[in-house]
Design a protein around this motif. Structure first.
Motif, PDB file in Angstrom:
ATOM      1  N   THR A  18       7.528  -0.280  -3.112  1.00 36.86           N
ATOM      2  CA  THR A  18       8.562  -0.265  -2.082  1.00 36.86           C
ATOM      3  C   THR A  18       8.932   1.150  -1.669  1.00 36.86           C
ATOM      4  O   THR A  18       9.935   1.350  -1.015  1.00 36.86           O
ATOM      5  CB  THR A  18       9.826  -0.988  -2.582  1.00 36.86           C
ATOM      6  N   VAL A  19       8.130   2.137  -2.084  1.00 37.58           N
ATOM      7  CA  VAL A  19       8.399   3.506  -1.644  1.00 37.58           C
ATOM      8  C   VAL A  19       8.305   3.562  -0.131  1.00 37.58           C
ATOM      9  O   VAL A  19       7.345   3.080   0.462  1.00 37.58           O
ATOM     10  CB  VAL A  19       7.386   4.485  -2.266  1.00 37.58           C
ATOM     11  N   HIS A 246      23.067  12.998 -10.840  1.00 37.69           N
ATOM     12  CA  HIS A 246      21.954  12.864 -11.787  1.00 37.69           C
ATOM     13  C   HIS A 246      20.830  12.046 -11.157  1.00 37.69           C
ATOM     14  O   HIS A 246      20.731  10.834 -11.368  1.00 37.69           O
ATOM     15  CB  HIS A 246      22.439  12.198 -13.074  1.00 37.69           C
ATOM     16  N   PRO A 247      19.946  12.674 -10.381  1.00 37.52           N
ATOM     17  CA  PRO A 247      18.830  11.948  -9.782  1.00 37.52           C
ATOM     18  C   PRO A 247      17.820  11.489 -10.836  1.00 37.52           C
ATOM     19  O   PRO A 247      17.739  12.049 -11.937  1.00 37.52           O
ATOM     20  CB  PRO A 247      18.184  12.976  -8.849  1.00 37.52           C
ATOM     21  N   VAL A 248      17.065  10.465 -10.497  1.00 39.30           N
ATOM     22  CA  VAL A 248      15.955   9.999 -11.327  1.00 39.30           C
ATOM     23  C   VAL A 248      14.717  10.012 -10.440  1.00 39.30           C
ATOM     24  O   VAL A 248      14.671   9.327  -9.419  1.00 39.30           O
ATOM     25  CB  VAL A 248      16.222   8.583 -11.875  1.00 39.30           C
ATOM     26  N   LEU A 249      13.719  10.790 -10.819  1.00 40.29           N
ATOM     27  CA  LEU A 249      12.574  11.021  -9.951  1.00 40.29           C
ATOM     28  C   LEU A 249      11.824   9.731  -9.613  1.00 40.29           C
ATOM     29  O   LEU A 249      11.249   9.605  -8.534  1.00 40.29           O
ATOM     30  CB  LEU A 249      11.622  12.033 -10.595  1.00 40.29           C
ATOM     31  N   THR A 274       7.976  17.106  -3.049  1.00 42.71           N
ATOM     32  CA  THR A 274       6.534  17.168  -3.296  1.00 42.71           C
ATOM     33  C   THR A 274       5.985  15.891  -3.918  1.00 42.71           C
ATOM     34  O   THR A 274       4.834  15.517  -3.649  1.00 42.71           O
ATOM     35  CB  THR A 274       6.187  18.357  -4.206  1.00 42.71           C
ATOM     36  N   LYS A 275       6.793  15.191  -4.749  1.00 42.42           N
ATOM     37  CA  LYS A 275       6.285  14.022  -5.475  1.00 42.42           C
ATOM     38  C   LYS A 275       6.637  12.687  -4.829  1.00 42.42           C
ATOM     39  O   LYS A 275       5.943  11.693  -5.040  1.00 42.42           O
ATOM     40  CB  LYS A 275       6.834  14.022  -6.914  1.00 42.42           C
ATOM     41  N   ARG A 276       7.723  12.630  -4.041  1.00 48.51           N
ATOM     42  CA  ARG A 276       8.185  11.333  -3.563  1.00 48.51           C
ATOM     43  C   ARG A 276       8.283  11.190  -2.044  1.00 48.51           C
ATOM     44  O   ARG A 276       8.131  10.096  -1.512  1.00 48.51           O
ATOM     45  CB  ARG A 276       9.588  11.016  -4.154  1.00 48.51           C
ATOM     46  N   ASP A 285       0.310  13.168  -6.947  1.00 51.07           N
ATOM     47  CA  ASP A 285       1.762  13.190  -6.739  1.00 51.07           C
ATOM     48  C   ASP A 285       2.317  11.811  -6.373  1.00 51.07           C
ATOM     49  O   ASP A 285       3.529  11.609  -6.407  1.00 51.07           O
ATOM     50  CB  ASP A 285       2.127  14.188  -5.639  1.00 51.07           C
ATOM     51  N   ARG A 286       1.459  10.872  -6.019  1.00 49.58           N
ATOM     52  CA  ARG A 286       1.905   9.520  -5.673  1.00 49.58           C
ATOM     53  C   ARG A 286       1.916   8.577  -6.873  1.00 49.58           C
ATOM     54  O   ARG A 286       2.366   7.436  -6.753  1.00 49.58           O
ATOM     55  CB  ARG A 286       0.997   8.935  -4.579  1.00 49.58           C
TER      56      ARG A 286
END
Length: 316
Positions: A18-19, A246-249, A274-276, A285-286
């Motif tokens: 669901t990204v 407090h983010p969660v990657l 860069t990763k999301r 990175d995906r």
């Protein structure tokens, strides 16, 4: 730790499908935007400057600029800053406007500069006042098809239900918009004293001007105040910032249009891009496993920088 990793992997795998897809070619999205950021380096050898050095304004703006140009057609950018803070003005469509800034009343200075900008701009296109520590995930251009003058984001916060770091300005009735910002500036100059001029005073003034609001009741509604039409948007979508900064990657980003990396969140801003979020990120990175290992490293970095952030007591 083992249970935490297993739980994290389960969450990531269930949400990775669901990204959100980031639109790169957005030529059909309508009006172009003028993105205006106020940013100024705090004085050296202060707690605020030690926070600044973790991800300085120029680095934040580069990430912000990349995220906007990825989803919006032909945006332009203005940076309102002081005489010395370095910014890369060679980035496409960036105008750096400089004048002196008093850091002892930095929030009042921001409102003054925003008001002066609106007075000098033809407002021939919509304007958005952004903080530099933001990433745009989805286009916001469609909002400006609605009949409003100013749009604000609402959050469940008693004294400060409106975040001052993001304000949408439509160009339907420029005169009313300029009067609104003049009123906001005047209110701060007459009411905000001491620390309120340095921090949070703009948000207290906005709360006074818009009156009593409720996130559940008022989100996605337009209220008319002295002829000015104010659209209230849900901050959970248009100005998202996680609980306790407090983010969660590996978290699910599907319902978020704009991510606000306030305070300690700025540690995560570059890796979220860069990763999301970056639509051109590479295969590795995906991968959810990449998010997990990078996310655990960010947790370690968060602990190592805790004292730096808590030393800036203005924000506590």
């Amino acid at each position: 730790m083992h249970d935490r990793i297993v739980s994290a992997l389960t969450t990531m795998l269930s949400s990775s499908s669901t990204v959100p897809t980031v639109c790169v070619n957005a030529k059909s999205m309508g009006a172009t935007l003028k993105c205006v950021c106020f940013c100024s380096a705090p004085p050296s050898d202060t707690p605020a400057h030690r926070v600044w050095n973790i991800l300085d304004g120029d680095a934040q703006f580069r990430l912000f600029h990349a995220s906007v140009t990825a989803v919006e057609p032909n945006p332009s950018f203005v940076i309102l800053t002081d005489e010395f803070t370095p910014f890369d003005s060679t980035l496409p469509m960036v105008d750096v406007q400089r004048s002196s800034i008093n850091h002892g009343e930095i929030m009042l200075e921001r409102t003054r500069r925003q008001s002066a900008f609106l007075n000098g701009d033809p407002l021939d296109k919509p304007v958005v006042f952004f903080d530099t520590d933001m990433l745009l995930l989805k286009p916001i251009s469609p909002l400006f098809e609605r009949d409003f003058d100013v749009a604000l984001t609402l959050r469940p916060s008693g004294r400060m239900p409106v975040n001052g770091g993001l304000i949408f300005i439509n160009n339907h009735r420029p005169g009313l918009v300029r009067l609104f910002f003049q009123s906001l500036k005047d209110h701060m100059e007459s009411e905000a004293q001491g620390q309120k001029r340095e921090w949070y005073g703009d948000q207290l003034a906005l709360a006074d001007i818009v009156g009593e609001v409720n996130v559940t009741r008022d989100r996605d509604t337009i209220r008319e105040i002295n002829g000015l039409r104010i659209l209230f948007l849900d901050a959970a979508r248009y100005n998202y910032s996680p609980n306790r900064d407090h983010p969660v990657l590996w978290s699910n980003l599907s319902g978020i249009s704009l991510y606000h990396f306030k305070s300690r969140c700025r540690i995560y801003m570059s890796d979220f891009w860069t990763k999301r979020i970056n639509p051109r990120r590479g295969f590795l990175d995906r991968l959810p496993l990449t998010w997990l290992f990078k996310g655990l490293w960010l947790e370690w970095k968060r602990k190592k920088t805790k004292q730096v952030f808590f030393g800036d007591t203005r924000r506590l």
